[in-house]
Design a protein around this motif. Structure first.
Motif, mmCIF file in Angstrom:
data_model
loop_
_atom_site.group_PDB
_atom_site.id
_atom_site.type_symbol
_atom_site.label_atom_id
_atom_site.label_comp_id
_atom_site.label_asym_id
_atom_site.label_seq_id
_atom_site.Cartn_x
_atom_site.Cartn_y
_atom_site.Cartn_z
ATOM 1 N N LYS A 167 0.592 1.294 -5.293
ATOM 2 C CA LYS A 167 1.804 1.776 -5.972
ATOM 3 C C LYS A 167 1.491 2.946 -6.902
ATOM 4 O O LYS A 167 2.362 3.792 -7.144
ATOM 5 C CB LYS A 167 2.418 0.632 -6.783
ATOM 6 N N GLY A 168 0.279 2.959 -7.420
ATOM 7 C CA GLY A 168 -0.112 4.045 -8.323
ATOM 8 C C GLY A 168 -0.349 5.351 -7.593
ATOM 9 O O GLY A 168 -0.446 6.417 -8.214
ATOM 10 N N LEU A 169 -0.489 5.301 -6.277
ATOM 11 C CA LEU A 169 -0.739 6.530 -5.514
ATOM 12 C C LEU A 169 0.556 7.289 -5.241
ATOM 13 O O LEU A 169 0.561 8.523 -5.155
ATOM 14 C CB LEU A 169 -1.435 6.205 -4.185
ATOM 15 N N GLY A 170 1.652 6.559 -5.082
ATOM 16 C CA GLY A 170 2.921 7.222 -4.805
ATOM 17 C C GLY A 170 4.010 6.197 -4.611
ATOM 18 O O GLY A 170 3.724 4.996 -4.485
ATOM 19 N N ASN A 171 5.250 6.638 -4.615
ATOM 20 C CA ASN A 171 6.366 5.713 -4.407
ATOM 21 C C ASN A 171 7.328 6.295 -3.368
ATOM 22 O O ASN A 171 7.073 7.344 -2.795
ATOM 23 C CB ASN A 171 7.081 5.417 -5.729
ATOM 24 N N GLN A 184 0.378 7.681 2.370
ATOM 25 C CA GLN A 184 1.524 6.785 2.598
ATOM 26 C C GLN A 184 2.481 7.398 3.622
ATOM 27 O O GLN A 184 2.942 6.723 4.548
ATOM 28 C CB GLN A 184 2.244 6.507 1.266
ATOM 29 N N GLU A 185 2.722 8.697 3.457
ATOM 30 C CA GLU A 185 3.592 9.410 4.390
ATOM 31 C C GLU A 185 3.042 9.355 5.813
ATOM 32 O O GLU A 185 3.758 9.090 6.779
ATOM 33 C CB GLU A 185 3.676 10.878 3.961
ATOM 34 N N MET A 214 -5.609 -0.964 3.042
ATOM 35 C CA MET A 214 -6.045 0.135 3.918
ATOM 36 C C MET A 214 -5.923 1.480 3.209
ATOM 37 O O MET A 214 -6.834 2.317 3.250
ATOM 38 C CB MET A 214 -5.169 0.193 5.179
ATOM 39 N N ILE A 215 -4.767 1.694 2.578
ATOM 40 C CA ILE A 215 -4.515 2.988 1.943
ATOM 41 C C ILE A 215 -5.442 3.184 0.740
ATOM 42 O O ILE A 215 -5.942 4.282 0.502
ATOM 43 C CB ILE A 215 -3.014 3.114 1.579
ATOM 44 N N VAL A 216 -5.717 2.106 0.027
ATOM 45 C CA VAL A 216 -6.638 2.202 -1.106
ATOM 46 C C VAL A 216 -8.055 2.554 -0.620
ATOM 47 O O VAL A 216 -8.718 3.433 -1.176
ATOM 48 C CB VAL A 216 -6.626 0.890 -1.923
ATOM 49 N N SER A 217 -8.505 1.902 0.458
ATOM 50 C CA SER A 217 -9.830 2.234 1.004
ATOM 51 C C SER A 217 -9.857 3.677 1.500
ATOM 52 O O SER A 217 -10.855 4.392 1.327
ATOM 53 C CB SER A 217 -10.199 1.297 2.162
ATOM 54 N N SER A 263 -6.839 10.236 9.349
ATOM 55 C CA SER A 263 -7.370 11.523 9.799
ATOM 56 C C SER A 263 -6.337 12.635 9.594
ATOM 57 O O SER A 263 -6.662 13.730 9.121
ATOM 58 C CB SER A 263 -7.739 11.390 11.273
ATOM 59 N N ASP A 264 -5.079 12.334 9.924
ATOM 60 C CA ASP A 264 -3.981 13.295 9.764
ATOM 61 C C ASP A 264 -3.709 13.644 8.310
ATOM 62 O O ASP A 264 -3.344 14.773 7.982
ATOM 63 C CB ASP A 264 -2.695 12.682 10.343
ATOM 64 N N ALA A 265 -3.847 12.641 7.455
ATOM 65 C CA ALA A 265 -3.520 12.849 6.043
ATOM 66 C C ALA A 265 -4.593 13.657 5.325
ATOM 67 O O ALA A 265 -4.311 14.354 4.347
ATOM 68 C CB ALA A 265 -3.331 11.498 5.346
#
Lengths: 288, 159
Positions: free
Chosen positions: B78-82, B90-91, B108-111, B149-151
């Protein structure tokens, strides 16, 4: 549930103070990757948790006069990020890469990996093969140095006294870092506990295996050196016949158990294969 | 029961909470600070659902004692974005369909964030290694690797 208390000393002096006033059994914790699951499962229930992670002077990796010293609080990620380890002790680097996942490696410390004394401790075979020494400290500054092959007494049992902590691990810088190889067989590639693991370090003297050291994991009650095999290797020629004979001998030098991951028979067969692959890789200078 | 006051930064906001010695960061985040975006999976460090950034590095919050977070910085997914201002990771997870049941996504997103901070242009193998402690029981790994990879080119450490 009994009351549990927590203390985080910032210095050895504070640690000594904790020993003096502690009532009941205490347990050390650093990264917590072994201790926290044990607490949750109720397999340990100390009266006091002593968090060593505030002893910042124990987090370093350095090379001094041909010796590599790793502070006990260095995390596995610190080891992987270290130029010294990557270039000069790749045998330990290879083992660190196989310990758990990045989530574990960012917390787990090398001191904890040894103090936990799992027979499958990932850093132990490589450290054994490099002849590592464990440096400890007891209350009031009493220090001692223990060869790693005398450190482990059994599954989750070490020679450490109740008030004794590991301060650092040292080993002589390998003469030729490329002459070492760590191999681990798990049930999958990532994030796995060893079925068997093996580290070989060679210091070839002319055309002989003199100076060869072999560390083994998950095939005995503790991580072990394969002394009989080392002796036989050194007494024979550097040829496939000697390696084959030693691969036979290594299955006799170990005492694996059958457990959820593999049978004892399978472990014996696998160790012989790992041994031949690792020694071939070490002879070839690190590539299998 | 003896409790200990713990102060840390949670997604940039200072928090203070009393915890027992053996309380994990995971249960403290979820049950006392209502950071329920951090998921409780196995509770013993096998699944990575509970991953958070602790001083910038991804760790299992189920293997970290709450007292050990004292004075540190904790960042959850949640601290990365909303929803209004999502993080590129996230996008990318949404766009690539890298979310099935969604239970592993937070970890996953945190790692992935921890990886990209250290290695802004990881290879697919390096991405696989970075999320090796995160299990997806829907087994949607391929799209997860692609999403990370895309992000990567769209991320900067300040995100």
């Amino acid at each position: 549930m009994t009351q549990m208390e927590y203390a985080k000393p910032r210095s050895f002096k504070e640690l000594d103070g904790i020993f003096e006033s502690a009532k009941g059994p205490l347990r050390f914790i650093a990264g917590g990757t072994n201790v926290v699951p044990d607490l949750r499962a109720g397999t340990i229930s100390p009266r006091l948790l002593v968090d060593l992670s505030g002893l910042k002077e124990m987090a370093y990796i350095r090379e001094v006069k041909g010796e590599i010293a790793i502070g006990a609080l260095s995390t596995i990620s610190d080891i992987l990020a270290s130029r010294v380890i990557c270039d000069k002790a790749p045998l330990l680097f290879q083992a660190a890469r196989h310990l758990g996942s990045p989530l574990t490696r960012n917390r787990a410390t090398i001191g904890g990996n040894l103090a936990d004394a799992s027979p499958a401790a990932d850093t132990a075979p490589s450290l054994l093969a490099m002849g590592a020494m464990v440096h400890t400290r007891r209350r009031r500054g009493k220090e001692r140095t223990i060869p790693l092959d005398r450190f482990f007494l059994g599954p989750n049992k070490t020679i450490l006294a109740k008030d004794e902590i590991i301060t650092r691990i040292t080993f002589a810088k390998p003469k030729d870092p490329s002459r070492g190889r760590y191999l681990k067989l798990g049930l999958r590639n990532a994030m796995t506990i060893s079925v068997a693991s093996l580290a070989v370090s060679l210091e070839p003297e002319g055309s002989s295996f003199g100076g060869a050291r072999i560390g083994l994991g998950a095939v005995a009650p503790t991580p072990v050196r394969a002394y009989l095999v080392e002796k036989k290797l050194a007494s024979g020629a550097m040829d496939p016949k000697n390696i084959e004979a030693c691969a036979q001998l290594i299955t006799k030098e170990i005492s694996p158990i059958s457990d959820i991951r593999a049978s004892a028979d399978y472990r014996k067969r696998v160790v012989a294969v790992l041994f031949q692959r690792a020694i071939q890789a070490a002879v070839n200078g690190g590539t299998p | 029961m003896t409790t200990y006051p713990v102060r840390f930064l949670l997604n940039g906001t200072p928090v203070e909470v009393d915890v027992a010695a053996q309380d994990t960061l995971l249960e403290t985040l979820r049950n006392k600070l209502w950071a329920t975006e951090v998921k409780n999976g196995c509770g013993k460090g096998d699944c990575g659902c509970c991953a958070v950034l602790l001083d910038g590095r991804a760790v299992n919050s189920c293997l970290t004692l709450a007292v050990q977070a004292n004075g540190k910085e904790v960042v959850t997914v949640k601290g990365l974005g909303n929803e209004d201002d999502p993080h590129p990771l996230q996008e990318s997870f949404i766009r690539k369909g890298a979310i099935q049941c969604g239970f592993c996504t937070a970890g996953m997103i945190v790692s992935a964030k921890s990886l990209l901070d250290e290695n802004p242009r990881p290879s697919p193998d390096e991405i696989r290694e970075a999320v090796s402690g995160n299990l997806c029981r829907c087994t949607g790994y391929k799209k997860i690797i692609e999403a990370i990879s895309d992000a990567a080119p769209k991320c900067s450490p300040s995100d």
